[in-house]
Design a protein around this motif. Structure first.
Motif, PDB file in Angstrom:
ATOM      1  N   VAL A 131     -10.192 -26.708  69.203  1.00  0.00           N
ATOM      2  CA  VAL A 131     -11.032 -25.935  68.269  1.00  0.00           C
ATOM      3  C   VAL A 131     -11.673 -24.984  69.119  1.00  0.00           C
ATOM      4  CG1 VAL A 131     -11.064 -27.610  66.460  1.00  0.00           C
ATOM      5  CG2 VAL A 131     -12.839 -27.244  67.831  1.00  0.00           C
ATOM      6  N   GLY A 132     -12.118 -23.694  68.437  1.00  0.00           N
ATOM      7  CA  GLY A 132     -12.646 -22.512  69.146  1.00  0.00           C
ATOM      8  C   GLY A 132     -14.306 -22.749  68.849  1.00  0.00           C
ATOM      9  N   ALA A 133     -15.039 -22.360  69.964  1.00  0.00           N
ATOM     10  CA  ALA A 133     -16.531 -22.260  69.692  1.00  0.00           C
ATOM     11  C   ALA A 133     -16.869 -21.696  68.448  1.00  0.00           C
ATOM     12  CB  ALA A 133     -17.139 -21.686  70.819  1.00  0.00           C
ATOM     13  N   HIS A 134     -16.063 -20.603  67.914  1.00  0.00           N
ATOM     14  CA  HIS A 134     -16.697 -19.936  66.586  1.00  0.00           C
ATOM     15  C   HIS A 134     -16.168 -20.698  65.401  1.00  0.00           C
ATOM     16  CE1 HIS A 134     -12.423 -18.877  67.597  1.00  0.00           C
ATOM     17  NE2 HIS A 134     -12.055 -18.701  66.180  1.00  0.00           N
ATOM     18  N   GLU A 135     -15.297 -21.792  65.688  1.00  0.00           N
ATOM     19  CA  GLU A 135     -14.972 -22.575  64.619  1.00  0.00           C
ATOM     20  C   GLU A 135     -16.193 -23.691  64.283  1.00  0.00           C
ATOM     21  OE1 GLU A 135     -10.731 -23.746  63.974  1.00  0.00           O
ATOM     22  OE2 GLU A 135     -10.978 -23.125  66.045  1.00  0.00           O
ATOM     23  N   ILE A 136     -16.701 -23.966  65.242  1.00  0.00           N
ATOM     24  CA  ILE A 136     -17.948 -24.992  65.341  1.00  0.00           C
ATOM     25  C   ILE A 136     -19.244 -24.297  64.956  1.00  0.00           C
ATOM     26  CG2 ILE A 136     -19.489 -26.608  66.874  1.00  0.00           C
ATOM     27  CD1 ILE A 136     -16.685 -27.529  66.325  1.00  0.00           C
ATOM     28  N   VAL A 137     -19.375 -23.106  65.387  1.00  0.00           N
ATOM     29  CA  VAL A 137     -20.683 -22.265  65.103  1.00  0.00           C
ATOM     30  C   VAL A 137     -20.358 -20.855  64.702  1.00  0.00           C
ATOM     31  CG1 VAL A 137     -23.011 -21.324  66.138  1.00  0.00           C
ATOM     32  CG2 VAL A 137     -21.890 -23.380  66.891  1.00  0.00           C
ATOM     33  N   PRO A 138     -19.726 -20.740  63.439  1.00  0.00           N
ATOM     34  CA  PRO A 138     -19.348 -19.435  62.805  1.00  0.00           C
ATOM     35  C   PRO A 138     -20.029 -18.421  63.254  1.00  0.00           C
ATOM     36  CG  PRO A 138     -18.795 -21.197  61.013  1.00  0.00           C
ATOM     37  CD  PRO A 138     -19.852 -21.670  62.486  1.00  0.00           C
ATOM     38  N   ASP A 139     -21.303 -18.554  63.167  1.00  0.00           N
ATOM     39  CA  ASP A 139     -22.044 -17.248  63.449  1.00  0.00           C
ATOM     40  C   ASP A 139     -22.343 -16.569  64.865  1.00  0.00           C
ATOM     41  OD1 ASP A 139     -23.903 -18.913  64.278  1.00  0.00           O
ATOM     42  OD2 ASP A 139     -25.631 -18.512  62.900  1.00  0.00           O
ATOM     43  N   LEU A 140     -21.470 -17.388  65.712  1.00  0.00           N
ATOM     44  CA  LEU A 140     -21.366 -16.682  67.244  1.00  0.00           C
ATOM     45  C   LEU A 140     -20.310 -15.490  67.034  1.00  0.00           C
ATOM     46  CD1 LEU A 140     -21.111 -19.968  69.280  1.00  0.00           C
ATOM     47  CD2 LEU A 140     -23.038 -18.396  69.376  1.00  0.00           C
ATOM     48  N   ALA A 141     -19.603 -15.392  65.949  1.00  0.00           N
ATOM     49  CA  ALA A 141     -18.567 -14.468  66.007  1.00  0.00           C
ATOM     50  C   ALA A 141     -19.136 -13.096  65.528  1.00  0.00           C
ATOM     51  CB  ALA A 141     -17.385 -14.780  65.193  1.00  0.00           C
TER      52      ALA A 141
ATOM     53  N   GLY B   8      -2.076 -11.254  71.953  1.00  0.00           N
ATOM     54  CA  GLY B   8      -1.774 -12.596  71.943  1.00  0.00           C
ATOM     55  C   GLY B   8      -2.451 -13.698  72.681  1.00  0.00           C
ATOM     56  N   GLN B   9      -3.994 -13.383  72.910  1.00  0.00           N
ATOM     57  CA  GLN B   9      -4.894 -14.276  73.558  1.00  0.00           C
ATOM     58  C   GLN B   9      -5.038 -15.445  72.784  1.00  0.00           C
ATOM     59  OE1 GLN B   9      -8.299 -12.708  75.118  1.00  0.00           O
ATOM     60  NE2 GLN B   9      -9.458 -14.424  74.888  1.00  0.00           N
ATOM     61  N   GLU B  10      -5.064 -16.710  73.433  1.00  0.00           N
ATOM     62  CA  GLU B  10      -5.487 -18.017  72.826  1.00  0.00           C
ATOM     63  C   GLU B  10      -6.888 -17.825  72.281  1.00  0.00           C
ATOM     64  OE1 GLU B  10      -5.925 -21.033  71.292  1.00  0.00           O
ATOM     65  OE2 GLU B  10      -4.029 -21.277  72.402  1.00  0.00           O
ATOM     66  N   LEU B  11      -7.190 -17.783  71.003  1.00  0.00           N
ATOM     67  CA  LEU B  11      -8.452 -17.312  70.421  1.00  0.00           C
ATOM     68  C   LEU B  11      -9.286 -18.768  70.518  1.00  0.00           C
ATOM     69  CD1 LEU B  11      -7.293 -15.387  67.475  1.00  0.00           C
ATOM     70  CD2 LEU B  11      -7.922 -14.729  69.641  1.00  0.00           C
ATOM     71  N   ARG B  12      -8.717 -20.006  70.941  1.00  0.00           N
ATOM     72  CA  ARG B  12      -9.603 -21.192  70.793  1.00  0.00           C
ATOM     73  C   ARG B  12     -10.288 -21.266  72.140  1.00  0.00           C
ATOM     74  NH1 ARG B  12      -5.060 -25.144  68.838  1.00  0.00           N
ATOM     75  NH2 ARG B  12      -4.032 -23.470  70.110  1.00  0.00           N
ATOM     76  N   ALA B  13     -10.060 -20.181  73.006  1.00  0.00           N
ATOM     77  CA  ALA B  13     -10.816 -20.150  74.379  1.00  0.00           C
ATOM     78  C   ALA B  13     -11.095 -19.101  74.944  1.00  0.00           C
ATOM     79  CB  ALA B  13     -10.106 -21.334  75.496  1.00  0.00           C
ATOM     80  N   ASP B  14     -12.041 -18.615  75.830  1.00  0.00           N
ATOM     81  CA  ASP B  14     -12.122 -17.592  76.535  1.00  0.00           C
ATOM     82  C   ASP B  14     -12.376 -16.069  75.665  1.00  0.00           C
ATOM     83  OD1 ASP B  14     -12.486 -16.185  78.842  1.00  0.00           O
ATOM     84  OD2 ASP B  14     -10.583 -15.655  78.964  1.00  0.00           O
ATOM     85  N   LEU B  15     -13.031 -16.133  74.319  1.00  0.00           N
ATOM     86  CA  LEU B  15     -12.972 -14.958  73.560  1.00  0.00           C
ATOM     87  C   LEU B  15     -14.137 -14.053  74.476  1.00  0.00           C
ATOM     88  CD1 LEU B  15     -13.349 -15.960  70.009  1.00  0.00           C
ATOM     89  CD2 LEU B  15     -11.370 -14.845  70.871  1.00  0.00           C
ATOM     90  N   PRO B  16     -13.859 -12.728  74.248  1.00  0.00           N
ATOM     91  CA  PRO B  16     -14.634 -11.570  74.828  1.00  0.00           C
ATOM     92  C   PRO B  16     -16.279 -11.955  74.284  1.00  0.00           C
ATOM     93  CG  PRO B  16     -13.030 -10.809  73.981  1.00  0.00           C
ATOM     94  CD  PRO B  16     -12.653 -12.175  73.532  1.00  0.00           C
ATOM     95  N   SER B  17     -17.220 -11.994  75.161  1.00  0.00           N
ATOM     96  CA  SER B  17     -18.670 -12.360  74.626  1.00  0.00           C
ATOM     97  C   SER B  17     -19.536 -11.337  75.326  1.00  0.00           C
ATOM     98  CB  SER B  17     -18.928 -13.837  74.942  1.00  0.00           C
ATOM     99  OG  SER B  17     -18.899 -14.095  76.388  1.00  0.00           O
ATOM    100  N   ILE B  18     -20.629 -11.095  74.701  1.00  0.00           N
ATOM    101  CA  ILE B  18     -21.938 -10.547  75.346  1.00  0.00           C
ATOM    102  C   ILE B  18     -23.046 -11.267  74.931  1.00  0.00           C
ATOM    103  CG2 ILE B  18     -20.682  -8.202  74.776  1.00  0.00           C
ATOM    104  CD1 ILE B  18     -22.771  -7.802  72.491  1.00  0.00           C
ATOM    105  N   GLY B  19     -24.064 -10.951  75.936  1.00  0.00           N
ATOM    106  CA  GLY B  19     -25.329 -11.741  75.656  1.00  0.00           C
ATOM    107  C   GLY B  19     -26.473 -10.721  76.229  1.00  0.00           C
ATOM    108  N   PRO B  20     -27.697 -11.232  76.180  1.00  0.00           N
ATOM    109  CA  PRO B  20     -28.790 -10.394  76.697  1.00  0.00           C
ATOM    110  C   PRO B  20     -28.511  -9.643  77.934  1.00  0.00           C
ATOM    111  CG  PRO B  20     -29.626 -12.506  75.904  1.00  0.00           C
ATOM    112  CD  PRO B  20     -28.064 -12.674  75.926  1.00  0.00           C
TER     113      PRO B  20
END
Length: 296
Positions: free
Chosen positions: A141-151, A232-244
């Motif tokens: 499962v993807g991180a965003h499925e566990i914590v939806p508000d990360l998306a 065609g990215q595997e959306l359950r891992a390595d989604l683009p991300s940003i942080g502080p």
């Protein structure tokens, strides 16, 4: 000004489910673990050897350490610990060296696929790994499925918003979504001036800062960092991300803001990231996904 409301309160786990997290670097695996605890599930942490920079945050959880070259021992570990669901979360800075992978019976059956995947790049390897695990009864499962508000949600996420010239930069930068060369681009003056390479987003922003410092962008103001998933990215891992840190680096590079693909990008440490952008006067905006967000 805020992220869109998450769809649901997280992944609905059946009674008796146990979630494992393969933890790499950064805050993502920490946020996923904390999200699981809020839902009443204590995760089992598999620390990717040499990749985790926040080990102290996992002290309260059951855990094991696994070298990348020992990937063949992953399935026996998951079975032994009764793991039913697995999340791949966090940065892995290097790929395993094929010549040093220790073979197991379960791995020997997919070694040819692993070899081809390594040649294709990180996303090819992730697809082989996730599909191999699922054939053996582990639900990935993807991180965003566990914590939806990360998306990231769609629309303006900060107090500041893009100017007309910034929208031209965003449109120019979105070309990265049509290519298979990375997850980020920087556009200035309506054209792409740099694409993300093996150095990652941090290196991309540093390179842009140096271009400004050396006068290569003389007369060009503002500019936008654009991040979106690869085709065609595997959306359950390595989604683009940003942080502080992304916000700080974008500001240091002289950019006006950051645009991310809604639903297919993650905002890590959300409150801190948005607060820092507001303090620095940068905008963060989510643009509509170019592909369906429920694809695997």
């Amino acid at each position: 000004m805020t992220r869109a409301e998450p769809a649901g309160s997280g992944l609905a786990l059946a009674p008796g489910s146990r979630v494992g997290i393969i933890a790499g670097g950064g805050s993502l695996p920490v946020e996923v673990a904390e999200g699981l605890v809020r839902q009443g599930h204590s995760p089992f942490i598999i620390l990717a050897e040499g990749e985790v920079d926040r080990e102290a945050d996992f002290a309260a959880y059951e855990q094991a350490t696994l070298a990348l070259e020992d990937i063949g021992f992953l399935l026996p570990l998951l079975k032994r610990e009764g793991i039913s669901h697995l999340v791949l979360a966090g940065e892995i800075k290097r790929r395993p060296r094929l010549a040093k992978i220790r073979p197991t019976l379960s791995l020997l059956t997919i070694i040819p696929s692993v070899a081809m995947a390594l040649a294709r790049g990180d996303d090819g390897l992730l697809k082989v790994l996730t599909r191999g695990l699922e054939r053996r009864g582990i639900t990935v499962v993807g991180a965003h499925e566990i914590v939806p508000d990360l998306a990231a949600g769609e629309g303006m996420l900060t107090k500041a918003g893009p100017k007309q010239s910034d929208w031209r930069d965003i449109e120019a930068g979105k070309v990265i979504g049509e290519l298979d060369v990375g997850q980020a681009a920087i556009a200035v003056g309506g054209r792409v001036i740099a694409l993300e390479g093996i150095e990652g987003t941090k290196g991309l922003l540093e390179r842009t800062r140096e271009l400004r410092g050396h006068g290569r962008l003389a007369g060009k103001t503002r500019g936008v960092l654009v991040k979106c998933a690869k085709p065609g990215q595997e959306l359950r891992a390595d989604l683009p991300s940003i942080g502080p840190q992304t916000v700080e680096a974008a500001h240091a590079a002289g950019l006006a803001g950051i645009a991310v693909e809604a639903g297919r990008s993650l905002i890590l440490e959300g409150p801190a990231t948005l607060a820092r952008a507001n303090a620095l006067g940068l905008f963060i905006v989510g643009f509509p996904a170019t592909e369906p967000t429920d694809g695997q």
